[in-house]
Scaffold this active site. Structure first.
Site, PDB file in Angstrom:
ATOM      1  N   ASP A  19      31.414  19.327 -25.447  1.00 35.76           N
ATOM      2  CA  ASP A  19      30.289  18.500 -25.013  1.00 35.76           C
ATOM      3  C   ASP A  19      30.457  17.041 -25.393  1.00 35.76           C
ATOM      4  O   ASP A  19      31.172  16.704 -26.340  1.00 35.76           O
ATOM      5  CB  ASP A  19      29.015  18.974 -25.712  1.00 35.76           C
TER       6      ASP A  19
ATOM      7  N   GLY B 243      32.435  17.682 -31.808  1.00 30.99           N
ATOM      8  CA  GLY B 243      32.193  18.155 -30.446  1.00 30.99           C
ATOM      9  C   GLY B 243      33.378  17.833 -29.561  1.00 30.99           C
ATOM     10  O   GLY B 243      34.517  17.810 -30.023  1.00 30.99           O
ATOM     11  N   GLU B 244      33.102  17.623 -28.277  1.00 24.80           N
ATOM     12  CA  GLU B 244      34.118  17.298 -27.257  1.00 24.80           C
ATOM     13  C   GLU B 244      35.031  18.482 -26.937  1.00 24.80           C
ATOM     14  O   GLU B 244      35.916  18.365 -26.093  1.00 24.80           O
ATOM     15  CB  GLU B 244      35.034  16.135 -27.686  1.00 24.80           C
ATOM     16  N   GLY B 245      34.896  19.592 -27.667  1.00 26.98           N
ATOM     17  CA  GLY B 245      35.844  20.693 -27.539  1.00 26.98           C
ATOM     18  C   GLY B 245      36.972  20.611 -28.560  1.00 26.98           C
ATOM     19  O   GLY B 245      37.947  21.364 -28.468  1.00 26.98           O
TER      20      GLY B 245
END
Lengths: 403, 403
Positions: free
Chosen positions: A222, A364-366
């Site tokens: 995200d 986040g961001e993966g």
């Protein structure tokens, strides 16, 4: 084996401008006639029979997979979670030689109305600035994905920005924007039912694409300034946790900032308690477009028996939504890591989730998914590539010699 | 930068047959005149001044490295241990662009006299059978090393076996055998001082080779049926822990087997308490050739500022020995993982070590190191490849906009 069965397309209505729709249709999707499903309530979606296999078949498969891994040249169980992951992966893919060669992470971005209340240490424009950073290859997820041999898709699930033409032409960028950011959920419901459908569909599209592209393992991450507060509100609502127990420092707010987030969450719960009576209702009331999209990906990937790696705090909120909509999709999810975001441990425990790594990450961001995918890939290779006691001529524990 | 300085060769006496010595000399080592060191006692080895840098220089370097990583497009500290690893790695390599491109794991194998007492679930011949499995590429370490782009060296540090000719010609196999296995330490000291020197040198050779070959990150792992018992005895002796608190299930013995191991450890401590008065003395009394060799690698790698990844329970015993011989070498070590071997947590705590992963693994061979090296490599890439707030045009936390 897995991609030869259970490929069903649940719904293909894409709420996007015609340009994006046209782009979407460039992909070689084989669609089947489908029933329009509303997903308005939790029970509206059900997985195909192939997915919800009867317990005896599952038990037999697990036993066969365990037997296979126990024949490898190592004491039984000595590779710990690598072994349990390998066995689960074999079951998910319906293949005793599970494959994790083709890996992809979808990063879903969305802007949040709640961000104007100062719940984040960063200004709201960081959301779109980071999307450009993702497309430029300079963000942490780009570095970690390259490192792990993982492709990255970036999805604008509702970012408050217009994109320059060159960026719009990128095959790895999916503009599936219904609205430029959710509404401030202290004043209004974050999204309308139609917007929620659109965001779910933007996520489903990625699950479908991954299956069509022969992806073996799909990660979700995200980007959205303000989204730890949205996720916290969802956890409080869906898991019955106290507002104070679901908030944390997010991108790095002060203790006073954490207090403010708790008050925001408590206020949101009070405001929407009467109107949001289902998980889907709470998603609309306090969620985010990227959270809804990730939930859509989880649901769709499960329908294709495609294993999905849940990143951190925000992706876990999407998992909580997806699991409450369709409990069967849980079986296809791996939780990547225990986030340093304070409430993540309690939330994982409430979901019965046991993540693979714990490196104190909270970006986040993966990024956590990217590191976990290396471990899941390792597990698959242990199953496929290790010699057996028999093939290597190594004595097993039954042949103990005691002089 | 790092390999242009601090390359010093502490001692080059190799206690090996002439054939192995000849093979060793094939490698393009640039040696300097050296002083013969006995390593008989803990204080006999000291690192060069370049290694023990004065605290202010270290502090300045850490500050510069932290400043560099804080400029990356992420909230400060949000990549958790990846950030602390990157900073340490930069300091170790004396390079703000730390490199982990060339990775190698050395697996040291040794046979143990104590194995005849039935302390393992597997017969002693599994040690040499697994060495052949390593050379054949079928063991877990081969699979995980290939997966991580890591080369593997196999070192016979004292295995009870003769090797077939084709295997002896392998450039990745180092026969540095002084004796075909240690003595049963319930009856005798496990090794003589000369044998211990030879094993330490076999390990030092790998540290030196790695530095000469431009390896950026070196892992160490073990194979030796019976060696959890030797490691447990070393932990009890060096860390002052009770015999019952340092034993575990090893390759998978029963609870009765764990009791037997505790009795063996307690008996060994009683037998050797009078004679083994230093860490080196305990290494000779209850250690193993592969444990001594791994300690040698840790000591030598530190002298070359080469970061070393300590695998699991057995490699941690080697680290405990090396740290007690030369405390400064601790700075160059990363602990890979928390083993499922029951006592590992207590031992790591006693050493103040904080491992990177915790996957319930208890196999050895360097398998934990292989997975951890992917994470350390990721940390280096975060430092080198991520965009900065400035370069990516992303707003930092100072520009908070509150509407």
């Amino acid at each position: 084996m897995w991609n030869a069965r259970a490929v069903n397309f649940v719904s293909l209505d894409i709420h996007t401008p015609s340009k994006e729709t046209a782009r979407y249709l460039r992909f070689p999707l084989v669609s089947r006639p489908h029933t329009q499903r509303s997903e308005m309530n939790t029970a509206s979606f059900s997985l195909q029979p192939e997915v919800s296999a009867p317990p005896p078949e599952r038990d037999r498969f697990f036993e066969a997979a365990r037997h296979r891994i126990d024949a490898k040249t190592k004491p039984p169980g000595s590779l710990g979670k690598l072994e349990t992951v390998a066995v689960r992966l074999a079951w998910i893919q319906q293949n005793l030689m599970p494959q994790v060669r083709r890996k992809r992470i979808c990063v879903f971005a969305g802007s949040h109305g709640i961000a104007v209340t100062g719940v984040s240490a960063y200004p709201p424009e960081v959301t779109w600035q980071m999307v450009l950073n993702f497309l430029d290859g300079g963000a942490a997820i780009n570095v970690l994905a390259r490192h792990g041999g993982i492709a990255v898709h970036v999805v604008d699930a509702g970012v408050d920005a217009d994109w320059p033409e060159p960026v719009l032409a990128r095959p790895d960028f999916f503009v599936r924007k219904t609205r430029r950011g959710t509404r401030n959920f202290l004043e209004d419901r974050a999204m309308t039912p139609a917007e929620c459908d659109a965001a779910l569909q933007a996520g489903r599209e990625q699950g479908r694409l991954a299956a069509a592209n022969g992806i073996h393992l799909l990660g979700i991450g995200d980007m959205g300034i303000g989204n730890t507060t949205a996720a916290s509100a969802l956890f409080a609502a869906l898991l019955g946790l106290d507002a104070r127990d679901v908030v944390g420092r997010g991108t790095g707010v002060s203790e006073a900032g954490v207090d403010r987030k708790a008050r925001v969450v408590a206020g949101a719960l009070r405001k929407h308690a009467a109107g949001a009576v289902s998980p889907r209702g709470w998603l609309e009331a306090v969620g985010g477009y990227e959270i809804a999209a990730m939930a859509g990906t989880i649901l769709e990937a499960a329908a294709h028996r495609l294993p999905t790696v849940i990143d951190g705090f925000i992706a876990t909120a999407a998992a909580a939504v997806a699991f409450s909509m369709e409990p069967a999709c849980r079986e296809f999810c791996f939780f990547a890591h225990r986030s340093d975001e304070r409430a993540h441990g309690a939330v994982l425990a409430a979901l019965g989730a046991d993540p693979l790594i714990d490196l104190g990450m909270r970006l986040g961001e993966g990024t956590g998914a990217a590191l976990a995918m290396h471990i899941i890939d390792a597990a698959a290779k242990v199953m496929c590539e290790m010699a057996t006691f028999e093939s290597a001529g190594v004595s097993g524990p039954a042949e103990i010699v005691r002089k």
